[in-house]
Design a protein around this motif. Structure first.
Motif, PDB file in Angstrom:
ATOM      1  N   ASP A  91       0.833  -1.197   0.000  1.00  0.00           N
ATOM      2  CA  ASP A  91       0.000   0.000   0.000  1.00  0.00           C
ATOM      3  C   ASP A  91       0.869   1.249   0.000  1.00  0.00           C
ATOM      4  OD1 ASP A  91      -2.265   1.573   0.052  1.00  0.00           O
ATOM      5  OD2 ASP A  91      -3.143   0.630   1.813  1.00  0.00           O
ATOM      6  N   HIS A 116      -9.571  -5.078  -3.307  1.00  0.00           N
ATOM      7  CA  HIS A 116      -9.604  -5.917  -2.107  1.00  0.00           C
ATOM      8  C   HIS A 116     -10.618  -7.040  -2.261  1.00  0.00           C
ATOM      9  CE1 HIS A 116      -9.639  -7.134   2.052  1.00  0.00           C
ATOM     10  NE2 HIS A 116     -10.914  -6.814   2.184  1.00  0.00           N
ATOM     11  N   ARG A 174      -9.116  -0.416  -2.832  1.00  0.00           N
ATOM     12  CA  ARG A 174      -8.170  -1.230  -2.062  1.00  0.00           C
ATOM     13  C   ARG A 174      -8.743  -1.634  -0.707  1.00  0.00           C
ATOM     14  NH1 ARG A 174      -4.182   2.943  -3.969  1.00  0.00           N
ATOM     15  NH2 ARG A 174      -4.125   3.876  -1.895  1.00  0.00           N
ATOM     16  N   TYR A 175      -9.823  -0.952  -0.283  1.00  0.00           N
ATOM     17  CA  TYR A 175     -10.360  -1.172   1.052  1.00  0.00           C
ATOM     18  C   TYR A 175     -11.859  -1.461   1.083  1.00  0.00           C
ATOM     19  CZ  TYR A 175      -6.285   1.937   1.458  1.00  0.00           C
ATOM     20  OH  TYR A 175      -5.063   2.525   1.302  1.00  0.00           O
ATOM     21  N   SER A 199     -10.170  -9.515  -7.914  1.00  0.00           N
ATOM     22  CA  SER A 199      -9.010  -9.256  -7.074  1.00  0.00           C
ATOM     23  C   SER A 199      -7.710  -9.708  -7.726  1.00  0.00           C
ATOM     24  CB  SER A 199      -9.195  -9.962  -5.724  1.00  0.00           C
ATOM     25  OG  SER A 199      -8.090  -9.744  -4.877  1.00  0.00           O
TER      26      SER A 199
END
Length: 713
Positions: A62, A260, A481-482, A591
């Motif tokens: 990250d 994610h 990403r989250y 993903s």
């Protein structure tokens, strides 16, 4: 505006070129990978935005909380390109991308491996800047046959050619689903298809607001063009080449850090309704919801608390509980878990001026502030409040500690990051910037990203052995990403049902794959039985399926809203669970392979020109075509089944249809029109307790033979 012109010779090598412009600014062009290049304009005084939080090209790594230095090349292979230089022109070529650079006037031309034009700077004047406004513009040539997609949560037809659109996050409750703009995301990525059929992506890495004119403006002196204007930010853009839209989108998503993989339970149907948590007897109402959904035998994997658990009147106070309405929330949350539902709670980044923690946060400097250090006060939920500063490490720690104590320790699994558009208007508003202050007009979307990251990381620490999950309404590239996201506070209407389908597909083409809509419409009137059912069917195979509402008359969108269609609503929800193994495989590919879960049919069939026509259908992965009904009173509908496969099958009946043709198909209330590609093997669930659940084991796949179709039957 002043046109930027080259002053002096070009410095070029096999990795790129550097040009000095009038006034001392520097334009650099770099080949980062065989399919990826970058163009940066560095002003004489340095970047206005010296760091980025969206670029994360190293798999599994990250961005630092403090951001990534804008000139950082780590994560890119930077191959040597074939260089040709003659006078004021430079050519660079890889096996997938070619650049021709002219200096008088300054213009860049990009082509693909076949020599087809991708994008081309406007020949008359391509780069302009305003010392008065701080704005910078990039102009490109435009052809009538070009198609443009992307820009995040945009409304209307998928092809954005001819529109003027803004990437500026707004709390857009009640937006027009066909033409409203801007909505909730800041997403300056455009996917284009040239008139010759070549695909290209261009991503402007800036947090400043952008206005994209995709053919609305016309100037007799410049021919056909399109442009972006960046408000007082930096011009730093990436050019992505790919043979297909799939290749371009995948490369862009790798650039911004991938997607994610959430926990499997988050794929199930979920329920929320502001009216339930806002009610004076909210705990009793939610207890009744659990009993009712169990009695109906409808699978439900999660319940999302609206912010009513923290409300006093109309005001909302994050990280507090109204114990008059929720006398024993831990017991209630335990009951949700016992019934097989995870619990998600709405959390907001603004403290009202009478919030019990307001003074303490203000003393530690935890709010967005003015030049004198005072909290910037903005209207928020029937009061005035100050937004938390997520570029201040102490504020991030405060947020995570309170999320733990007031949410996670109460038995809630996930924070739902809401109202995080940071629509702060003051010119002198600024944030801490991790030690170097940033004016808020260059940081608004950053706070949505960092708020979501703060919640995500706190939840990951809380349960380190389980996949983390979060939800956010706003943010820039990087939120994927989250978190999961959705199209925000839509309004109940047939128009919203139809055009929200496009908005979901537009987000998918932009690199947001875990998306959905408020089923049944969040605001406005209560849907009638037909509209409600068709909405459930249209959304039951979206990546996110959450039934959410806030109706003035107190009605809640729940599966039994209209008893005459409850059975059909339940069947649509069960269809989702039947297809859960297939859906889960699509999340895994999202993903690992950076593929959208839902996508327009041209994504899978880019050589079928008919697939580019505007329609209400979409692909669920490579093998299923979903054809929702979006017109009142319709019992039949026309479906175009793309050419390429030997044929298509009705998923429910097995009827075989020819590919490459439109078909009139039955669309009764009881069924969602759904078609499987010939040759597909669709993984399905085998519920072992009579009621499908998100964790049911896979059963025998549904196989659709590949033999050629002999026509409609």
């Amino acid at each position: 505006m002043k046109t930027l012109q080259v002053h002096g010779p070009v410095q070029a090598d096999a990795h790129g070129a550097t040009l000095t412009l009038d006034g001392g600014a520097v334009l650099s062009v770099e080949i980062l990978d065989s399919d990826l290049a970058r163009v940066r304009l560095k002003p004489i005084g340095g970047y206005r935005e010296p760091r980025t939080w969206s670029i994360a090209p190293i798999a599994g790594q990250d961005v630092a909380w403090e951001g990534r230095e804008r000139d950082d090349r780590s994560g890119f292979s930077c191959p040597a390109a074939e260089l040709t230089q003659s006078g004021g022109s430079v050519s660079l070529r890889t096996d997938q991308l070619s650049l021709s650079l002219q200096t008088q006037p300054l213009a860049l031309r990009w082509t693909d491996a076949q020599g087809r034009l991708l994008i081309e700077d406007r020949a008359s004047a391509a780069y302009m800047a305003s010392g008065r406004l701080g704005a910078v513009r990039h102009y490109l040539q435009r052809e009538p046959g070009e198609r443009y997609y992307g820009l995040g949560d945009k409304t209307g037809p998928l092809n954005l050619h001819g529109r003027r659109l803004r990437t500026l996050a707004m709390d857009a409750l009640g937006y027009d689903p066909k033409s409203g703009d801007p909505l909730y995301k800041h997403w300056p990525f455009v996917l284009s298809r040239s008139a010759s059929g070549a695909w290209c992506g261009i991503y402007y890495d800036t947090l400043a607001a952008c206005t994209f004119d995709l053919g609305c403006e016309h100037d007799n002196y410049h021919g056909l063009y399109r442009h972006v204007e960046i408000d007082d930010g930096d011009l730093d853009y990436y050019v992505i080449a790919g043979a297909t839209p799939a290749a371009v989108i995948a490369r862009f998503v790798r650039l911004i850090g991938g997607t994610h993989l959430p926990p499997r339970w988050s794929l199930g149907y979920a329920q929320t309704a502001m009216g339930l948590a806002d009610a004076p007897d909210a705990q009793q109402q939610l207890d009744g919801f659990i009993s009712r959904i169990e009695a109906e035998g409808i699978p439900c994997s999660a319940f999302h608390y609206g912010s009513g658990y923290s409300s006093r009147g109309k005001r909302r106070y994050v990280f507090t509980w109204n114990h008059d309405k929720f006398p024993d929330p831990k017991t209630l949350n335990a009951r949700f878990h016992a019934s097989g539902m995870q619990v998600v709670a709405n959390i907001k980044p603004c403290l009202l001026d009478d919030h019990p923690a307001f003074d303490a946060v203000a003393v530690q400097g935890g709010f967005i502030h003015d030049v004198q250090g005072r909290p910037v006060m903005e209207p928020f939920w029937d009061g005035m409040g100050a937004h938390l500063d997520f570029t201040d490490p102490a504020t991030v720690a405060w947020w995570q500690q309170n999320l733990q104590r007031q949410v996670l320790d109460y038995g809630i699994d996930v924070g739902w990051n809401d109202n995080n558009e940071y629509a702060i208007q003051g010119d002198d508003a600024q944030c801490a910037g991790f030690g170097t202050s940033i004016p808020m007009h260059r940081a608004r979307p950053l706070h949505g990203l960092l708020m979501t990251r703060a919640s995500f990381e706190a939840q990951a620490r809380h349960r380190p052995d389980e996949p983390a999950f979060s939800v956010t309404r706003a943010g820039p590239p990087g939120i994927q990403r989250y978190a999961q996201t959705w199209s925000g506070d839509n309004t109940t209407s047939w128009q919203s049902l139809r055009w929200n389908i496009r908005t979901g597909l537009q987000m998918s083409l932009s690199g947001m794959f875990n998306v959905g809509h408020d089923v049944g419409g969040f605001a406005g009137q209560t849907p009638d039985a037909e509209l409600f059912l068709r909405w459930v069917q249209a959304c039951c195979l979206n990546p996110r399926m959450v039934m959410n509402s806030w109706k003035a008359d107190g009605t809640n969108n729940v599966p039994w809203l209209h008893p005459q269609v409850t059975g059909h609503v339940a069947a649509a929800i069960r269809l989702r669970y039947t297809l859960m193994p297939y859906l889960w495989s699509l999340f895994e590919r999202a993903s690992t392979h950076h593929e959208p879960i839902i996508r327009p049919s041209f994504y899978d069939f880019p050589d079928d020109e008919t697939c580019f026509a505007d329609c209400d259908d979409f692909m669920l992965g490579p093998d299923l075509l979903v054809a929702p009904v979006v017109e009142a009173g319709a019992s039949m509908r026309t479906v175009y089944l793309p050419k390429g496969p030997h044929g298509w099958y009705d998923f429910h009946t097995g009827t075989r249809y020819a590919a490459g043709q439109p078909h009139q198909v039955a669309a009764p209330w009881a069924s969602l029109p759904l078609f499987a590609r010939a040759g597909a093997s669709i993984a399905t669930a085998a519920p072992d307790k009579g009621c499908a659940r998100h964790d049911d084991p896979a059963g025998a796949p549904r196989v659709f033979p590949p033999q050629p179709a002999s026509g409609s039957s």
